[in-house]
Scaffold this motif. Structure first.
Motif, short mmCIF file in Angstrom:
data_model
loop_
_atom_site.label_atom_id
_atom_site.label_comp_id
_atom_site.label_asym_id
_atom_site.label_seq_id
_atom_site.Cartn_x
_atom_site.Cartn_y
_atom_site.Cartn_z
N TYR A 1 -8.15 -19.90 -51.53
CA TYR A 1 -9.34 -19.12 -51.92
C TYR A 1 -10.18 -18.71 -50.71
N ASP B 1 -18.44 -26.30 -61.90
CA ASP B 1 -17.19 -25.52 -61.98
C ASP B 1 -16.20 -26.25 -62.88
N ASP C 1 -16.88 -27.13 -68.03
CA ASP C 1 -16.97 -25.72 -68.42
C ASP C 1 -18.45 -25.29 -68.32
N GLY C 2 -18.69 -24.12 -67.79
CA GLY C 2 -20.05 -23.66 -67.53
C GLY C 2 -20.92 -23.58 -68.78
N ALA D 1 -20.38 -21.78 -61.71
CA ALA D 1 -18.98 -21.46 -61.36
C ALA D 1 -18.88 -21.40 -59.84
C1 LIG Z 1 -13.82 -16.23 -58.00
S1 LIG Z 1 -14.28 -17.88 -58.09
C2 LIG Z 1 -15.95 -17.83 -57.52
C3 LIG Z 1 -16.40 -19.06 -56.80
C4 LIG Z 1 -17.76 -18.98 -56.13
N1 LIG Z 1 -18.81 -18.71 -57.09
C5 LIG Z 1 -17.78 -17.97 -55.02
O1 LIG Z 1 -18.62 -17.05 -55.03
O2 LIG Z 1 -16.96 -18.08 -54.12
C6 LIG Z 1 -14.50 -18.10 -59.83
C7 LIG Z 1 -14.79 -19.52 -60.22
O3 LIG Z 1 -15.13 -19.54 -61.61
C8 LIG Z 1 -14.68 -20.79 -62.12
N2 LIG Z 1 -14.63 -20.73 -63.59
C9 LIG Z 1 -13.84 -19.96 -64.36
N3 LIG Z 1 -14.08 -20.23 -65.65
C10 LIG Z 1 -15.03 -21.19 -65.70
C11 LIG Z 1 -15.69 -21.87 -66.75
N4 LIG Z 1 -15.41 -21.63 -68.05
N5 LIG Z 1 -16.64 -22.78 -66.43
C12 LIG Z 1 -16.95 -23.06 -65.14
N6 LIG Z 1 -16.33 -22.45 -64.09
C13 LIG Z 1 -15.39 -21.51 -64.37
C14 LIG Z 1 -13.32 -20.94 -61.48
O4 LIG Z 1 -12.84 -22.27 -61.54
C15 LIG Z 1 -13.61 -20.46 -60.05
O5 LIG Z 1 -13.95 -21.53 -59.21
#
Ligand SMILES: C[S@@+](CC[C@H](N)C(=O)[O-])C[C@H]1O[C@@H](n2cnc3c(N)ncnc32)[C@H](O)[C@@H]1O
Length: 298
Positions: free
Chosen positions: A37, A96, A119-120, A73
């Motif tokens: 990532y 996250d 989960d968020g 997240a």
């Molecule tokens: C593209 S990454 C963004 C990470 C960070 N916010 C950044 O700006 O680099 C998306 C994140 O959303 C998280 N995510 C997806 N669905 C989620 C959920 N239902 N609850 C919490 N986190 C979630 C994923 O695990 C991932 O770490």
């Protein structure tokens, strides 16, 4: 071989029954990409920065008491790390769903950031905490926005700030068509469709409308685009998979490896320009103030 119209009808039924790529699938995807990532951060972090600093500085409690921040997240912790680096007194909670992404936040935990693996939406439902600033980077489409913005508002102090940056409609041009074509060609391999494109805001106006509807007032809002070129379809697909830009798409199929060749052939057909394979990331970002009880800032 299933006729194409029957295939599309089947997909529509699955979508109506909500048999679609879901939060467990996104979690599995981000667990897979946690170690790569950083490639996304290196190229796209500068755009996230445009949202972080103004959001923290727009907060009105600055200088009076530590700012209570929710990094929603949080992934590998890019946003929290930036805030810690700003040296502004803050109490940060970072949530996250992916345990593998959170493993990259160990340094933040050492600096007092509270990490929550959940989960968020479940977190927003269960927490009794209130925040001055909620930041959400590159994750908006993983949540039903109506539920999410309502919950943000409930957990935000009066006059508090939400900062978001998210992909917008038009991003990853042609990729949705490419996947639909590959799915139609391999119906027996399709486990479930994806409905994430329905959760993308339609640019500045779209994002502002979503927030206004929930009683927020826009402080700042803008959009942008980043384009990346690769010399082979394989490198383009690797970028999209390794950065999480295509998170959830492997889970569409029972056996992704079996359709990978078809995906690459479609990319070759659709995305070649002057022997280069281009992909666009269109995004929108905004800072919104919680307008208080009647939707007006008091
Ligand atoms: C593209 S990454 C963004 C990470 C960070 N916010 C950044 O700006 O680099 C998306 C994140 O959303 C998280 N995510 C997806 N669905 C989620 C959920 N239902 N609850 C919490 N986190 C979630 C994923 O695990 C991932 O770490």
């Amino acid at each position: 071989m299933i006729h194409k119209s029957r295939f599309y009808t089947k997909m529509i039924f699955k979508m109506l029954k909500k048999e679609v790529v879901n939060q467990e699938d996104y979690k599995a995807s981000y667990n897979e990409v946690a170690n790569t990532y950083q490639d996304w951060i290196e190229q796209m972090g500068k755009f996230t920065d445009q949202m972080i600093m103004p959001a923290i500085l727009s907060n009105e409690t600055a200088g009076q008491k530590p700012i209570r921040v929710l990094d929603f997240a949080c992934g590998t912790g890019y946003i929290s790390r930036k805030i810690v680096g700003m040296g502004v007194p803050c109490e940060i909670t970072a949530v996250d769903i992916s345990e593998k992404m959170l493993e990259h936040c160990a340094d933040l935990s050492d600096q007092g950031v509270k990490l929550v693996h959940m989960d968020g939406i479940t977190f927003l439902n269960e927490t009794e905490e209130t925040f001055d600033v909620i930041l959400c980077g590159w994750a908006l489409p993983y949540f039903p926005h109506k539920v999410l913005l309502k919950k943000f508002r409930e957990r935000l102090a009066d006059g508090g700030i939400v900062g978001v940056i998210a992909n917008r409609t038009g991003t990853l041009h042609k990729m949705e068509e490419i996947f639909l074509r590959v799915m139609a060609k391999n119906p027996e391999n399709v486990r479930k469709p994806m409905d994430i494109s329905l959760q993308l805001p339609k640019g500045r106006e779209g994002l502002e409308n979503w927030f206004r509807h929930h009683g927020f007032v826009a402080v700042e809002i803008d959009e942008g685009e980043a384009i990346f070129s690769f010399d082979t379809p394989e490198k383009l697909l690797a970028w999209l998979n390794e950065t999480g830009a295509l998170a959830g798409t492997m889970q569409i199929f029972n056996n992704y490896e079996k359709v990978k060749g078809d995906i690459l052939r479609e990319i070759e057909k659709e995305k070649c320009r002057d022997h280069q394979y281009e992909i666009n990331h269109n995004f929108v970002y905004g800072i919104f103030r919680n307008g208080g009880v009647n939707g007006e800032h008091t």
